[in-house]
Write a protein that holds these residues in place. Structure first.
Motif, PDB file in Angstrom:
ATOM      1  N   ARG A 193       0.849  -1.205   0.000  1.00 22.22           N
ATOM      2  CA  ARG A 193       0.000   0.000   0.000  1.00 22.22           C
ATOM      3  C   ARG A 193       0.885   1.256   0.000  1.00 22.22           C
ATOM      4  N   ILE A 194       2.063   1.148   0.632  1.00 24.52           N
ATOM      5  CA  ILE A 194       2.993   2.280   0.709  1.00 24.52           C
ATOM      6  C   ILE A 194       4.024   2.225  -0.418  1.00 24.52           C
ATOM      7  N   LEU A 195       4.573   1.028  -0.667  1.00 22.53           N
ATOM      8  CA  LEU A 195       5.680   0.873  -1.619  1.00 22.53           C
ATOM      9  C   LEU A 195       5.265   1.064  -3.077  1.00 22.53           C
ATOM     10  N   LEU A 196       4.162   0.434  -3.484  1.00 20.91           N
ATOM     11  CA  LEU A 196       3.818   0.449  -4.911  1.00 20.91           C
ATOM     12  C   LEU A 196       3.419   1.818  -5.431  1.00 20.91           C
ATOM     13  N   PRO A 197       2.653   2.623  -4.658  1.00 20.57           N
ATOM     14  CA  PRO A 197       2.412   3.982  -5.155  1.00 20.57           C
ATOM     15  C   PRO A 197       3.704   4.792  -5.317  1.00 20.57           C
ATOM     16  N   MET A 198       4.708   4.534  -4.465  1.00 19.24           N
ATOM     17  CA  MET A 198       5.995   5.213  -4.629  1.00 19.24           C
ATOM     18  C   MET A 198       6.654   4.805  -5.952  1.00 19.24           C
ATOM     19  N   ILE A 199       6.634   3.499  -6.235  1.00 12.82           N
ATOM     20  CA  ILE A 199       7.198   3.007  -7.500  1.00 12.82           C
ATOM     21  C   ILE A 199       6.412   3.587  -8.690  1.00 12.82           C
ATOM     22  N   ASN A 200       5.085   3.591  -8.572  1.00 11.71           N
ATOM     23  CA  ASN A 200       4.231   4.138  -9.640  1.00 11.71           C
ATOM     24  C   ASN A 200       4.542   5.613  -9.878  1.00 11.71           C
ATOM     25  N   GLU A 201       4.791   6.357  -8.790  1.00  9.74           N
ATOM     26  CA  GLU A 201       5.127   7.783  -8.911  1.00  9.74           C
ATOM     27  C   GLU A 201       6.489   7.959  -9.582  1.00  9.74           C
ATOM     28  N   ALA A 202       7.431   7.043  -9.287  1.00 10.72           N
ATOM     29  CA  ALA A 202       8.746   7.087  -9.957  1.00 10.72           C
ATOM     30  C   ALA A 202       8.567   6.867 -11.465  1.00 10.72           C
ATOM     31  N   ILE A 203       7.640   5.962 -11.837  1.00 14.47           N
ATOM     32  CA  ILE A 203       7.385   5.705 -13.261  1.00 14.47           C
ATOM     33  C   ILE A 203       6.731   6.927 -13.910  1.00 14.47           C
ATOM     34  N   THR A 205       7.305   9.950 -12.958  1.00 16.55           N
ATOM     35  CA  THR A 205       8.416  10.905 -13.053  1.00 16.55           C
ATOM     36  C   THR A 205       9.228  10.662 -14.328  1.00 16.55           C
ATOM     37  N   LEU A 206       9.392   9.386 -14.672  1.00 18.19           N
ATOM     38  CA  LEU A 206      10.068   9.010 -15.925  1.00 18.19           C
ATOM     39  C   LEU A 206       9.190   9.359 -17.127  1.00 18.19           C
ATOM     40  N   TYR A 207       7.925   9.006 -17.041  1.00 17.18           N
ATOM     41  CA  TYR A 207       6.941   9.213 -18.115  1.00 17.18           C
ATOM     42  C   TYR A 207       6.820  10.691 -18.495  1.00 17.18           C
ATOM     43  N   GLU A 208       6.869  11.551 -17.467  1.00 19.42           N
ATOM     44  CA  GLU A 208       6.717  12.990 -17.704  1.00 19.42           C
ATOM     45  C   GLU A 208       8.040  13.676 -18.041  1.00 19.42           C
ATOM     46  N   GLY A 209       9.128  12.898 -18.082  1.00 20.43           N
ATOM     47  CA  GLY A 209      10.418  13.448 -18.504  1.00 20.43           C
ATOM     48  C   GLY A 209      11.129  14.255 -17.430  1.00 20.43           C
ATOM     49  N   VAL A 210      10.738  14.073 -16.178  1.00 18.35           N
ATOM     50  CA  VAL A 210      11.397  14.813 -15.089  1.00 18.35           C
ATOM     51  C   VAL A 210      12.840  14.329 -14.927  1.00 18.35           C
ATOM     52  N   GLU A 214      18.224   6.346 -14.955  1.00 11.88           N
ATOM     53  CA  GLU A 214      19.436   6.418 -14.122  1.00 11.88           C
ATOM     54  C   GLU A 214      19.340   7.563 -13.112  1.00 11.88           C
ATOM     55  N   ALA A 215      18.840   8.718 -13.560  1.00 10.49           N
ATOM     56  CA  ALA A 215      18.736   9.886 -12.672  1.00 10.49           C
ATOM     57  C   ALA A 215      17.776   9.613 -11.520  1.00 10.49           C
ATOM     58  N   ILE A 216      16.625   8.991 -11.819  1.00 10.43           N
ATOM     59  CA  ILE A 216      15.608   8.721 -10.785  1.00 10.43           C
ATOM     60  C   ILE A 216      16.149   7.727  -9.755  1.00 10.43           C
ATOM     61  N   HIS A 226      17.850   4.871  -0.125  1.00 11.37           N
ATOM     62  CA  HIS A 226      17.228   3.591  -0.444  1.00 11.37           C
ATOM     63  C   HIS A 226      18.290   2.621  -0.958  1.00 11.37           C
ATOM     64  N   PRO A 227      18.209   1.336  -0.594  1.00  9.67           N
ATOM     65  CA  PRO A 227      19.241   0.385  -1.028  1.00  9.67           C
ATOM     66  C   PRO A 227      19.256   0.161  -2.546  1.00  9.67           C
ATOM     67  N   MET A 228      18.099   0.315  -3.199  1.00 12.27           N
ATOM     68  CA  MET A 228      18.070   0.287  -4.661  1.00 12.27           C
ATOM     69  C   MET A 228      17.027   1.279  -5.136  1.00 12.27           C
ATOM     70  N   GLY A 229      17.200   1.763  -6.368  1.00 11.37           N
ATOM     71  CA  GLY A 229      16.266   2.744  -6.902  1.00 11.37           C
ATOM     72  C   GLY A 229      14.901   2.131  -7.161  1.00 11.37           C
ATOM     73  N   PRO A 230      13.834   2.956  -7.221  1.00 10.40           N
ATOM     74  CA  PRO A 230      12.485   2.430  -7.399  1.00 10.40           C
ATOM     75  C   PRO A 230      12.252   1.719  -8.731  1.00 10.40           C
ATOM     76  N   LEU A 231      12.942   2.153  -9.780  1.00 10.06           N
ATOM     77  CA  LEU A 231      12.750   1.512 -11.087  1.00 10.06           C
ATOM     78  C   LEU A 231      13.498   0.176 -11.137  1.00 10.06           C
ATOM     79  N   GLN A 232      14.669   0.139 -10.529  1.00  8.20           N
ATOM     80  CA  GLN A 232      15.406  -1.122 -10.394  1.00  8.20           C
ATOM     81  C   GLN A 232      14.590  -2.108  -9.547  1.00  8.20           C
ATOM     82  N   LEU A 233      13.973  -1.598  -8.485  1.00 10.44           N
ATOM     83  CA  LEU A 233      13.146  -2.433  -7.609  1.00 10.44           C
ATOM     84  C   LEU A 233      11.918  -2.952  -8.365  1.00 10.44           C
TER      85      LEU A 233
END
Length: 293
Positions: A193-203, A205-210, A214-216, A226-233
């Motif tokens: 409930r906490i983790l997946l919306p964070m990952i979705n928000e990272a996606i 951030t990528l989708y909108e070109g922020v 690698e940068a995210i 974080h031990p690994m980035g959200p997109l890697q996770l």
């Protein structure tokens, strides 16, 4: 009276099923893995052997413990081999219709007093329990991935789950030397409930070109520790699983903040599911992973 659990049946010889078998056997439980494909059973047994051997070479386990654990694990493509098990854990794909078909097949062969659990990471325990013949002996036992490494297990009761079932599940998790956290039966429970919306928000951030992939990931590793980035996770979890959980949250809570990012949908439609398919937000087909965006 709290049911005594001495044997564990596992439905599904994938990554989660292998991990649950691994830790259960190390804790001294007799383990029976069931999958429809004998090839998948053989692959699972080889994977568990390899993972135990890696723990031995890393000094985390003795060779005697590895041998003892392996002697407790069997695998079969015959559902009837689950009949003597005290607790059966379904660790199939995160698809409610698949899980319901499994319960229809498994329930008739189980002992009347056997407990049944699901490793679902997001689906309603109450709804899944209603598809079984034993809702009072059914609950969610949600392991984190990778199971041998992660210390947490979410315990989730359905509306009908009996206190003896819940107490037995707590004892089982404690014997695995893991920490149980109790979650209420709401979509995706606590962790996802906490983790997946964070990952979705990272996606998003990528989708909108922020930022780039690698940068995210660098920003969250070095900026949020974080031990690994959200997109890697996300690639590690599986993008199909991420999408499925976001869809459960979006459908179950009817809040637009849980809308799956269109880019996540596109990657899943392309079959770019992350590590397991060779490509996701990173391309894993070469020596080192390369961002795909």
């Amino acid at each position: 009276m709290i049911p005594v659990i001495e044997s564990i049946g596992i439905v599904g010889a994938g990554q989660m099923g292998c991990g649950i078998a691994h830790v259960s056997a190390l804790a001294g439980y007799k383990v029976q893995i069931y999958d429809v494909s004998q090839d998948r059973i053989e692959t699972a047994l080889a994977t568990i052997n390899g993972n135990l051997a890696r723990q031995v070479s890393g000094g985390k386990l003795t060779d005697e413990s590895r041998t003892a654990a392996l002697s407790l694990i069997s695998g079969s493509a015959d559902v009837n081999d689950l009949a003597p098990m005290d607790l059966v854990i379904e660790a199939a794909t995160e698809d409610e219709s698949v899980k319901r078909r499994i319960y229809a097949q498994v329930c008739p062969v189980l002992k009347p007093d056997a407990m049944l659990a699901t490793n679902t990471s997001s689906l309603s325990i109450t709804r899944l329990a209603s598809a079984t013949d034993r809702p009072e002996r059914f609950m969610g036992i949600h392991f984190m991935n990778p199971v041998p490494v992660m210390k947490l297990v979410e315990l989730v009761r359905g509306i009908a789950t009996g206190e003896p079932t819940f107490s037995a599940a707590k004892q089982y998790v404690a014997k695995l030397d893991k920490t149980a956290t109790v979650a209420e039966d709401f979509p995706a429970f606590i962790v996802n409930r906490i983790l997946l919306p964070m990952i979705n928000e990272a996606i998003y951030t990528l989708y909108e070109g922020v930022g780039s992939v690698e940068a995210i990931d660098t920003a969250m590793k070095l900026g949020a520790n974080h031990p690994m980035g959200p997109l890697q996770l996300a690639d590690f979890i599986g993008l199909d699983t991420c999408l499925s959980i976001m869809q459960v949250l979006y459908d179950g809570l009817a809040d637009s903040k849980y809308r799956p990012c269109p880019l996540l949908v596109k990657y899943v439609e392309a079959g770019w599911l992350g590590r397991k398919s060779g490509r996701g937000f990173y391309d894993y087909r070469g020596e080192t992973p390369v961002p795909t965006r």
